[in-house]
Structure formats: structure tokens, C-alpha cells
Design a protein around this motif. Structure first.
Motif, short mmCIF file in Angstrom:
data_model
loop_
_atom_site.label_atom_id
_atom_site.label_comp_id
_atom_site.label_asym_id
_atom_site.label_seq_id
_atom_site.Cartn_x
_atom_site.Cartn_y
_atom_site.Cartn_z
N ARG A 33 46.80 47.51 54.58
CA ARG A 33 46.24 46.86 55.75
C ARG A 33 45.49 45.57 55.40
NH1 ARG A 33 45.44 49.39 60.45
NH2 ARG A 33 46.83 51.15 60.77
N SER A 34 45.62 44.60 56.30
CA SER A 34 44.92 43.32 56.12
C SER A 34 44.06 43.05 57.34
CB SER A 34 45.92 42.18 55.97
OG SER A 34 46.81 42.43 54.93
N PHE A 35 43.05 42.24 57.14
CA PHE A 35 42.14 41.90 58.22
C PHE A 35 42.17 40.40 58.45
CE2 PHE A 35 37.76 40.90 59.73
CZ PHE A 35 37.73 41.71 60.86
N THR B 22 33.30 31.59 63.63
CA THR B 22 34.27 31.33 62.56
C THR B 22 35.00 32.58 62.11
OG1 THR B 22 32.63 29.74 61.84
CG2 THR B 22 34.52 30.06 60.40
N GLY B 23 34.32 33.71 62.16
CA GLY B 23 34.93 34.94 61.67
C GLY B 23 34.25 35.44 60.42
N LEU B 24 34.65 36.63 60.00
CA LEU B 24 34.01 37.27 58.86
C LEU B 24 34.43 36.64 57.53
CD1 LEU B 24 34.19 40.84 60.31
CD2 LEU B 24 32.09 39.84 59.45
N THR B 25 35.20 35.56 57.61
CA THR B 25 35.53 34.83 56.38
C THR B 25 34.25 34.27 55.75
OG1 THR B 25 36.84 33.04 55.45
CG2 THR B 25 35.98 32.69 57.69
N TRP C 16 40.24 37.66 58.65
CA TRP C 16 38.87 37.21 58.38
C TRP C 16 38.58 35.92 59.13
CZ3 TRP C 16 36.17 40.91 56.14
CH2 TRP C 16 36.84 41.85 55.36
N ARG C 17 39.65 35.17 59.46
CA ARG C 17 39.48 33.94 60.23
C ARG C 17 40.65 33.81 61.21
NH1 ARG C 17 40.02 29.90 55.28
NH2 ARG C 17 39.90 28.31 56.87
N LYS D 183 48.82 40.25 54.18
CA LYS D 183 50.21 40.47 53.76
C LYS D 183 50.72 41.78 54.35
CE LYS D 183 48.49 42.15 49.28
NZ LYS D 183 48.30 41.82 47.88
N LYS E 129 41.35 36.33 65.37
CA LYS E 129 40.48 36.68 64.25
C LYS E 129 39.78 38.01 64.57
CE LYS E 129 36.15 34.46 65.58
NZ LYS E 129 36.38 33.64 66.76
N GLY E 130 39.44 38.73 63.50
CA GLY E 130 38.66 39.94 63.69
C GLY E 130 39.44 41.21 63.98
N LEU F 244 31.47 44.09 62.86
CA LEU F 244 32.71 44.20 63.62
C LEU F 244 33.43 42.86 63.71
CD1 LEU F 244 31.72 46.45 66.68
CD2 LEU F 244 32.94 47.11 64.61
N GLY F 245 34.75 42.93 63.62
CA GLY F 245 35.54 41.72 63.77
C GLY F 245 35.61 41.28 65.22
N GLN F 246 35.59 42.24 66.13
CA GLN F 246 35.65 41.95 67.57
C GLN F 246 34.50 42.66 68.28
OE1 GLN F 246 37.53 40.11 69.60
NE2 GLN F 246 38.76 39.20 67.97
N LYS G 178 40.90 35.70 49.13
CA LYS G 178 39.83 36.31 49.92
C LYS G 178 40.23 36.49 51.39
CE LYS G 178 35.69 34.86 51.10
NZ LYS G 178 35.51 35.81 52.22
N ASP G 179 41.01 35.56 51.91
CA ASP G 179 41.42 35.65 53.32
C ASP G 179 42.82 36.23 53.46
OD1 ASP G 179 39.07 34.53 54.40
OD2 ASP G 179 39.76 32.52 53.89
N MET H 85 33.47 39.46 51.87
CA MET H 85 34.43 40.54 51.94
C MET H 85 35.86 40.01 51.88
SD MET H 85 32.76 43.14 54.72
CE MET H 85 31.98 42.02 55.87
N SER H 86 36.76 40.88 51.50
CA SER H 86 38.16 40.50 51.38
C SER H 86 39.02 41.71 51.73
CB SER H 86 38.46 40.06 49.95
OG SER H 86 38.27 41.16 49.09
N ARG H 87 40.32 41.51 51.61
CA ARG H 87 41.28 42.58 51.83
C ARG H 87 40.97 43.80 50.97
NH1 ARG H 87 46.03 44.44 50.68
NH2 ARG H 87 47.61 44.46 52.32
#
Lengths: 391, 263
Positions: free
Chosen positions: B166-168, A36-39, B170-171, B86, B191-192, A107-109, B82-83, A43-45
Motif C-alpha cells: 500500500r502507498s499513501f 500541502t499534505g503529509l509530505t 503524501w501530496r 507504487k 492527497k491524503g 489523518l490524510g483526510q 519519501k513520496d 513519514m514515507s511509504r
């Protein structure tokens, strides 16, 4: 020697089974995150690192603390540490493995992990952290294993191992210094942008690591009937005490510079952590718990813990908890407050993330238990006895 | 299948695949190469943006730029903080220039939104910390560019960026980038990985100006060009206006400038 980890009492097997179950649950949680991912984390931006990286940072310290046994024993020939050194080295192994796993789960990837080696970037502190952590793991595996193997065979350790043991000393310092540099070189993160971060890391490591070791050797003595000797424990307690005092002192220095200089951007993070900022105060109870436990445990260590092992055990638990909160929660999360645009975003770990974290800790304890089982099995055999007679 | 058959098949397969590559290379040279980053116009050395806040007359004006940017770059909108991802957004004065605010700042300035983005710093901390060079500085035009296929998602750059640019992911961003919300001209991310404003590098390669600047055309609210060229429009604007940069004390040398003017 590995086979010694495979046999054992029913209690040992139950404990390992229990850990295996936690590991399994953690692994399932990780598969979910992988998909699903780190969602699935809190954590957030704005708070882009959470408990994974915080655990990593804390555990690097625990790993580095093995040096507090290696220096007295190998450099100063402090004989009382003869029985305990291996427990320190094995604790380091388990801790470094946990560190690496906490990086990987963050890690995201993760499938691209090898890019760090395929595209080596010496300008990045993370590149160096990868090198020092892997090196430290290798050194401890080598030194711990060779020395223990020789003990089993009842022969003195080979001469060639000595340089590696000596190398492991500056290497231990390096892992925590480099880890501090991950944070201490970032412009605009005022809580971390402090030259004293590496010394603080080391002081907190050299108290919380040996404190954990004291807790562990008490457990080993109770459940595995192996005593490392009260002199070793007393010396270790002294190390814990002075390192803890140094850590609290360093923290005091931070407070002085930040609040006496009266520079708002430097004050924000500490204000947020200890009294709250703009109405946000998630960390406040944790930080005060940490502060009270730190002072309380130091007072105990300086007084009653010297006479009573029970109180020493309690003081070590208090101190370990205190510094875990400080580094394993406060330092990393506090560093993200306020955001670069001066907002406050708070972070709360989510269930899936907590399960993964528990899973990694369980892997650490699994490795630690297996290694300690091996060490105890080897060491419990009286000198000059046939190894095969050992139960 | 016996051993002999297996070896035959394996040999044949590798022969075909090797030969296949050669054939494709002969017919369409370069087709199988990894794509090269597009080059900017020749001679350009250091691209910069100047934003005249006083020329933004309404909320809608900001929206126009932001939406243009997010639309063409497939920036997903998950509708939760949270996700959030931008590239271009607005903040108040005190959040844009922290440390410079005081209680008596003119009300109109205090309430005025400022357009924020990646500053494409001359000395970018994000590039310094990246362990894989997934974020890198293009020496020839000064852009801080990203390779989304190399990023391992460690988010060191997010901790390092003092501008929150920077943005990530998350999904999976593709969950919400479907049909009319998907722009097929620009790659979606996976994602990631981390992402941020790219100064419209893909448009620069086609001799176009960044989409956010284009959206303000005729208003004089945004300027873009080579700050290294004394004759450029951005230099002219900087010569004739008092400008601010965000967090100049950090030594990053941001390439985004702000004119507050008659706000």
C-alpha cells in the motif's frame, strides 16, 4: 467554575500567553500541512506512522493512569488521595484531548473524520479506540467536574456520580488495552505482535503517568501554594516505582522470547533499536538513554528518593523521559523496521511536523493549566467559607 | 433584503433544487446516483494471478508491465522515495520471500527480480483494520477494492499489510499528472488517501485482462483468472507447476502465486 481560569497572577497569565503563542504557531504549521499534505512530515511509504501516532500512544497511557488515583481513593477509601484525585482526573482530560488531536493531525483526510461514525466498522480496532477515548473523556469531565463543583459548594458529591466513577476504572484500563490492540493484532509487524503489549502499555502508563503527576503537583505546590500532602506524594511514588519495575520486567520478557527463540524476523526490530541493523542506527542513542534512565530512576526511587523530595522530583523526570522515549519514539518507529520486504527505511521528523507536535502539547498544557487553576482556586478556599471571598 | 424577501428567495431556491433533481431523474434516470463499482464477469468467484518469473527475460520485460499499470492508473512518479507511490514493482528473492533465503541459493534466483503487487488476500488484514470500510473485500470475485472517497487517510491498512503493497498520497498526485502523463480514463486520487493495485477492476468490467498481464501476452509469464474454477487457465498452471506464495504462514491466503521454474 470556569471563570476561575480567567483570572490569576501575572505569572499565570504570562504562562498561558506563552502557550497560546506556541498553539498559534502549531496551528499555522497545521494549516500548512492541511494545504500541502503529509509530505511535510518525515513519514514515507515504509514508515507510515511517525511522532504523531507515537505521541498519541504515549498519551493514552498518561490519560489511563488517573485510575491509579481513583482506585485507592474511591475503591479503598484511601483518604490521603483526597486532595490529589482531581489533579489526576484533569491530567486525564488534557491527555485524552491531546490523543484525539494527534489522531486528527495524522489523518490524510481530516474532513472525512466522521466516516468512522457514518460507516461504523466494529471489526476495526480504531473504531473501538474512538469509542473508548471519547467515553473516557466524557467520564473524566463528568466525574471531575461534579466532584469539584460539590467541593466548591461544600456539599458531599451526589450519589448518582458513584457509578460513573466506578465505570471510569475499567474504562481507563480499556483505553490502553484497545490502543495496544491497534498494534498487537497486525500480522507481519513482529515488534508489536506480542500478547504482552497491552500489559506493557499499562505498566508503562501507570508509572509514567503518576510520575508526571508528581512533577506537576510539585510545580503546583511551588507556584500555586497548594499542597496535596506528602503522604499522597509518597504513595504515588510507590505506585510509580512498582509499575516501573513491572514495565522493565515485561521488557525483559520480550528480550528473552525474541533472542532465546533466535527467530530472525522477531529479532530484527529490537536489534535495530538497540544496536542498529544493516548500518541503520538512528534509534540506538535514544533507546540506550531510555534504558539507562529507566534503571537509574528505579534505583533512585528505591533508595534516595524516599528521603528527599528533590531526588524524587529528579527520578520522576528521568522516568518520564525514559518511558516517553520508549513509547513516544521507539515502539512506533521501531515497529516499521524492517519493512515487509526486509528493507530498512529510517524516519526523522521534519520541522513542520515538530511544530504541530509542540502545538498539540501546548494545547494539552493550556487545558491542564486552566483546569489546575480552577481546582486550586476551589480547593484553596477553606471549608465553610463563602466561595465569593476567594481571590 | 428584508425578511419576507429572504424567505421567498429561500423557498424558491429549495423548490427549484428539489424539482431539478426530479426533472433530471425523469429525463436521465440514475445520472445523479453515486457510481457503482463495476461488476466482474458473472460466475467468477476468486481471481488470482500466477507469475512465472523464469519467463521474464530482461529488465525491460518487467518495465513493460509496471509502466502499463502505472500509466493507466495515473500512479504519480515524484522521483523521490519519501513520496513514492507504487502499485507494481520488483524486489529480489530474499525480499520477496523473507525467511526462505539461505547462503547457497542459486545465483540466478538470488539476483532475479520478482514482480510484487497487492496479493488480494482471501483474509486481508487491511480490510480487517479499516475503520470506514474504505478498503473492502468483494465477496463475489475476491478483489480487495478501495473507495478513495471514503478513505480518511489513517494508514492503519499500511501498518497492517504484511506485503508492503500500500502507498499513501503524501501530496497532491495531480501536481505531476499533467498532459500526456494523465490518463483520463481512470480517476486520479487526491492527497491524503491510500491506494494500491486493484487487479485492474476497471478493465475486468470491460472483459479485459489486467494491464500487466496483457503486457506479457505471448510470453507465458503471467496468468490471471478464476482460481475457483477447476477448468481455468490459472488452475491448469498451478496443477502443472510448483508455486510459492509470499508469507504463507500469516494465514492471509494471498492470491498471487510465483513459479520460479528454471530461473
Amino acid at each position: 467554575m470556569l471563570e476561575k481560569a480567567l483570572t490569576g497572577s501575572a505569572r499565570y497569565k504570562t504562562w498561558m500567553l506563552f502557550l497560546a503563542v506556541i498553539i498559534g504557531l502549531g496551528f499555522l504549521a497545521y494549516l500548512r500541512q492541511f494545504q500541502t499534505g503529509l509530505t511535510l512530515t518525515g513519514m514515507s511509504r515504509d514508515v507510515s506512522w511517525g511522532i504523531y501516532i507515537a505521541q498519541f500512544t504515549f498519551l493514552v497511557g498518561v490519560a489511563a493512569s488517573a485510575v491509579m488515583l481513583v482506585i485507592p481513593y474511591y475503591l479503598h477509601d484511601y483518604k490521603a488521595f483526597g486532595k490529589i484525585v482531581i489533579f489526576g482526573e484533569f491530567l486525564a482530560i488534557a491527555s485524552v484531548v491531546m490523543c484525539m488531536l494527534f489522531i486528527v493531525v495524522d489523518l490524510g483526510q481530516p474532513m472525512r473524520l466522521l466516516n468512522v461514525i457514518l460507516h461504523p466498522t466494529p471489526g476495526s480496532v480504531l473504531f473501538w479506540d474512538m469509542i473508548v477515548l471519547n467515553g473516557y473523556l466524557g467520564l473524566n469531565l463528568l466525574c471531575g467536574w461534579v466532584v469539584l463543583e460539590c467541593e466548591r459548594k461544600d456539599v458531599p458529591p451526589p450519589k448518582w456520580i458513584k457509578p460513573f466513577i466506578y465505570l471510569s476504572i475499567p474504562w481507563a484500563i480499556s483505553i490502553h488495552t484497545v490502543t495496544a490492540f491497534l498494534y498487537a493484532g497486525l500480522p507481519g509487524r513482529h515488534l508489536w505482535l506480542t500478547a504482552i503489549l497491552a500489559p506493557r502499555f499499562l505498566a508503562s502508563a501507570f508509572s509514567s503517568g503518576p510520575a508526571l503527576l508528581i512533577i506537576l503537583v510539585f510545580i503546583v505546590r511551588k507556584y500555586a501554594n497548594y499542597d496535596v500532602g506528602s503522604k499522597a506524594i509518597r504513595t504515588l511514588a510507590t505506585i510509580v516505582t512498582y509499575a516501573a519495575i513491572a514495565n522493565v520486567f515485561f521488557m525483559g520478557l520480550e528480550f528473552f522470547t525474541v533472542f532465546y527463540s533466535n527467530i530472525p524476523s522477531h529479532e530484527h526490530a529490537l536489534t535495530y533499536m538497540f544496536v542498529g541493523l544493516h548500518g541503520y542506527n538512528n534509534l540506538v542513542p535514544f533507546m540506550w538513554t531510555s534504558a539507562v534512565l529507566a534503571i537509574g530512576s528505579i534505583l533512585l526511587l528505591l533508595t534516595k528518593a524516599k528521603k528527599s523530595e528533590g531526588i524524587l522530583f529528579l527520578a520522576c523526570i528521568m522516568l518520564f523521559t525514559s518511558f516517553w522515549i520508549d513509547k513516544g519514539i521507539g515502539l512506533i518507529l521501531g515497529g516499521f523496521v524492517p519493512t515487509p520486504t526486509e528493507h530498512v527505511t529510517e524516519y526523522l521528523p521534519k520541522a513542520n511536523e515538530i511544530m504541530i507536535t509542540l502545538g498539540v502539547w501546548a494545547i494539552g498544557f493550556f487545558i491542564l493549566s486552566a483546569l489546575y487553576k480552577i481546582a486550586v482556586s476551589v480547593k484553596s478556599v477553606p471549608a465553610h467559607a463563602e466561595p465569593s471571598k476567594e481571590a | 433584503m428584508d425578511r419576507r424577501q429572504f424567505l421567498k428567495m429561500a423557498g424558491l431556491t429549495s423548490l427549484i433544487s428539489l424539482g431539478g433533481f426530479t426533472t433530471v431523474e425523469l429525463i436521465r434516470p440514475g445520472l445523479l446516483d453515486a457510481s457503482e463499482p463495476p461488476a466482474a464477469a458473472p460466475g467468477v468467484k476468486r481471481l488470482a494471478m500466477v507469475i512465472d518469473v523464469s519467463k521474464f527475460r530482461s529488465e525491460a520485460a518487467y518495465k513493460k508491465s509496471i509502466e502499463a499499470c502505472h500509466k493507466i492508473h495515473n500512479v504519480p512518479d515524484f522521483r523521490n522515495p519519501k513520496d513514492e507511490i507504487k502499485w507494481l514493482w520488483t524486489e529480489k528473492y530474499e525480499n520477496t520471500f523473507p525467511g526462505t533465503e539461505h547462503p547457497f541459493v542459486k545465483d540466478s534466483v538470488k539476483e532475479k527480480p520478482f514482480l510484487l503487487m497487492c496479493n488480494h488476500c482471501q483474509y486481508p488484514p487491511c480490510v480487517r483494520v479499516c475503520p470506514t470500510k474504505a478498503t473492502y473485500k468483494r465477496e463475489f470475485d475476491g478483489l480487495v477494492a478501495m473507495d478513495y472517497h471514503r478513505c480518511i487517510g489513517c494508514r492503519f491498512c499500511m501498518a497492517a499489510c504484511p506485503y508492503g503493497a500500500r502507498s499513501f498520497n503524501w501530496r497532491d498526485p495531480r501536481e505531476v499528472l499533467k498532459d500526456e502523463r494523465l490518463d483520463r480514463e481512470f480517476p486520479t486520487r487526491t492527497k491524503g488517501v491510500v491506494e494500491k493495485c486493484n487487479f485492474c477492476v476497471e478493465r475486468l468490467a470491460k472483459d479485459l485482462i489486467p494491464a500487466c498481464v496483457e503486457a506479457q501476452e505471448g510470453t507465458g509469464a503471467m496468468f490471471f483468472g478464476d482460481i475457483d474454477d477447476p477448468g481455468s487457465e490459472v488452475r491448469e498452471v498451478l496443477r502443472t507447476n510448483y508455486t510459492l506464495r509470499r508469507k504463507p504462514g500469516l494465514g492471509t491466503q494471498p492470491n498471487a502465486y510465483y513459479i520460479i521454474g528454471g530461473v
